[in-house]
Design an enzyme around this catalytic site. Structure first.
Site, PDB file in Angstrom:
ATOM      1  N   ASP A 250       0.831  -1.201   0.000  1.00 14.38           N
ATOM      2  CA  ASP A 250       0.000   0.000   0.000  1.00 14.38           C
ATOM      3  C   ASP A 250       0.872   1.260   0.000  1.00 14.38           C
ATOM      4  O   ASP A 250       2.102   1.177   0.118  1.00 14.38           O
ATOM      5  CB  ASP A 250      -0.968  -0.001   1.193  1.00 14.38           C
TER       6      ASP A 250
ATOM      7  N   ASN B  62      -8.233  -2.878  13.885  1.00 14.05           N
ATOM      8  CA  ASN B  62      -9.600  -3.162  13.442  1.00 14.05           C
ATOM      9  C   ASN B  62      -9.650  -4.336  12.465  1.00 14.05           C
ATOM     10  O   ASN B  62     -10.646  -4.539  11.783  1.00 14.05           O
ATOM     11  CB  ASN B  62     -10.219  -1.909  12.808  1.00 14.05           C
TER      12      ASN B  62
ATOM     13  N   HIS C 192      -7.731  -4.713   9.816  1.00 11.24           N
ATOM     14  CA  HIS C 192      -7.412  -4.419   8.419  1.00 11.24           C
ATOM     15  C   HIS C 192      -6.155  -5.158   7.959  1.00 11.24           C
ATOM     16  O   HIS C 192      -5.265  -5.474   8.746  1.00 11.24           O
ATOM     17  CB  HIS C 192      -7.357  -2.908   8.136  1.00 11.24           C
TER      18      HIS C 192
ATOM     19  N   GLU D 190      -9.817  -1.761   4.875  1.00 13.21           N
ATOM     20  CA  GLU D 190     -10.529  -1.533   6.119  1.00 13.21           C
ATOM     21  C   GLU D 190     -11.769  -2.443   6.148  1.00 13.21           C
ATOM     22  O   GLU D 190     -12.126  -3.049   5.137  1.00 13.21           O
ATOM     23  CB  GLU D 190     -10.955  -0.061   6.202  1.00 13.21           C
TER      24      GLU D 190
HETATM   25  C1  GLP Z   1      -0.783   0.057   8.642  1.00 12.45           C
HETATM   26  C2  GLP Z   1      -0.496  -0.689   7.334  1.00 12.45           C
HETATM   27  C3  GLP Z   1      -0.694  -2.153   7.508  1.00 12.45           C
HETATM   28  C4  GLP Z   1      -0.096  -2.568   8.833  1.00 12.45           C
HETATM   29  C5  GLP Z   1      -0.938  -2.035   9.943  1.00 12.45           C
HETATM   30  C6  GLP Z   1      -0.420  -2.334  11.349  1.00 12.45           C
HETATM   31  O1  GLP Z   1      -1.663   1.070   8.530  1.00 12.45           O
HETATM   32  N1  GLP Z   1      -1.174  -0.223   6.178  1.00 12.45           N
HETATM   33  O2  GLP Z   1      -0.093  -2.829   6.418  1.00 12.45           O
HETATM   34  O3  GLP Z   1      -0.056  -3.964   8.933  1.00 12.45           O
HETATM   35  O4  GLP Z   1      -1.229  -0.692   9.761  1.00 12.45           O
HETATM   36  O5  GLP Z   1       0.682  -1.530  11.663  1.00 12.45           O
HETATM   37  P1  GLP Z   1       1.565  -1.745  12.952  1.00 12.45           P
HETATM   38  O6  GLP Z   1       2.434  -2.906  12.657  1.00 12.45           O
HETATM   39  O7  GLP Z   1       2.337  -0.474  13.104  1.00 12.45           O
HETATM   40  O8  GLP Z   1       0.638  -2.011  14.078  1.00 12.45           O
END
Ligand code: GLP
Length: 255
Positions: free
Chosen positions: A69, A138, A140, A145
């Site tokens: 992404d 959440n 995702h 989302e």
């Molecule tokens: C982000 C990314 C995801 C990631 C998630 C968790 O927004 N787009 O790919 O897995 O949130 O992030 P973290 O590892 O900092 O909790």
């Protein structure tokens, strides 16, 4: 369910196991197409991969990299972009050439055309051999989302408030972009293998919903249950919401 669950002793061991699994793929296929996740969770895995590389135990220089992404409107040379994150933590330390793979350009003039270009790029690479993913609080996956289409392709997506709050640290003094480009769930599920890492009790609810709950669009990561080859690596806190059934088979096996 085709999910192999590995319970690590702590977050450091999660990184150790995840890095070993990625290294195994690259050792077997030096030009593997590897999908790298962003976020805080995989950072320790990338540090471990860098150690392996510096010790001469891993040569990732032929890897073809791809991304999940990117923030819309944030160019790759902006340090807050996911491309910059990947250069900093993965591509430069592991000497991976980004031109060998395909990343998303958040500053593309036509974001929809950019999503289509990215999809064509993945196809031209022959698909993703291993995709590393984290999970949002959440549920995702990437920026899919809740209620994202189960078969969705790479698209432009509005970010949930929880996601923007969680990622506020990436944009000190500025609002987190409201929109992002993200692989769709359908795109992610086409990866031949998927490696999910999660640490900390903030992820316990999302992990339980993803692995123990029904396959449900309310929890995008529950779509992983449809995939034939998923390995999940958790620390005890992230695993703490799983039922005994969900904790089931924590036996490491060769990939
Ligand atoms: C982000 C990314 C995801 C990631 C998630 C968790 O927004 N787009 O790919 O897995 O949130 O992030 P973290 O590892 O900092 O909790």
């Amino acid at each position: 369910m085709s999910v192999e669950l590995l319970l690590a002793q702590d977050a450091a061991e999660v990184a150790e196991i995840a890095a070993a699994a990625l290294a195994e793929v690259v050792q077997a296929k030096p030009d593997a197409v590897v999908g790298f996740a962003t976020g805080g969770t995989p950072l320790a895995t990338y540090r471990r991969l860098t150690e392996l590389s510096m010790a001469g135990e891993l040569d990732a220089s032929n890897v073809r990299p791809t991304a999940l992404d990117e923030y819309l409107g944030v160019p790759g040379d902006d340090p807050r972009s996911f491309r910059a994150y990947l250069r900093r933590h993965v591509l430069d330390p592991l000497r991976v050439h980004e031109d060998r793979g395909v990343l998303l350009d958040g500053a593309a003039a036509d974001p929809i055309a950019e999503c289509e270009r990215f999809e064509r790029g993945l196809t031209a690479l022959g698909g993703v051999d291993v995709q590393l993913v984290g999970i949002g609080r959440n549920g995702h996956l990437a920026f899919n989302e809740p209620w994202a289409a189960a078969a969705g392709r790479t698209h432009v997506r509005a970010l949930a408030k929880t996601t923007r709050d969680d990622n506020a640290g990436d944009f000190p003094g500025d609002p987190v972009p409201a929109l992002a480009l993200t692989q769709g769930l359908g795109t992610i599920l086409e990866a031949r293998t998927i490696l999910l890492v999660a640490t900390g009790d903030g992820k316990a609810g999302a992990v339980a919903a993803a692995l123990d709950g029904p396959i449900d669009l309310a929890c995008p990561a529950s779509q992983l249950q449809r995939h034939p080859r998923v390995r999940v690596v958790l620390d005890p806190e992230a695993a703490s919401g799983l039922s005994r059934r969900g904790r089931g088979a924590g036996i490491p096996s060769a990939w």
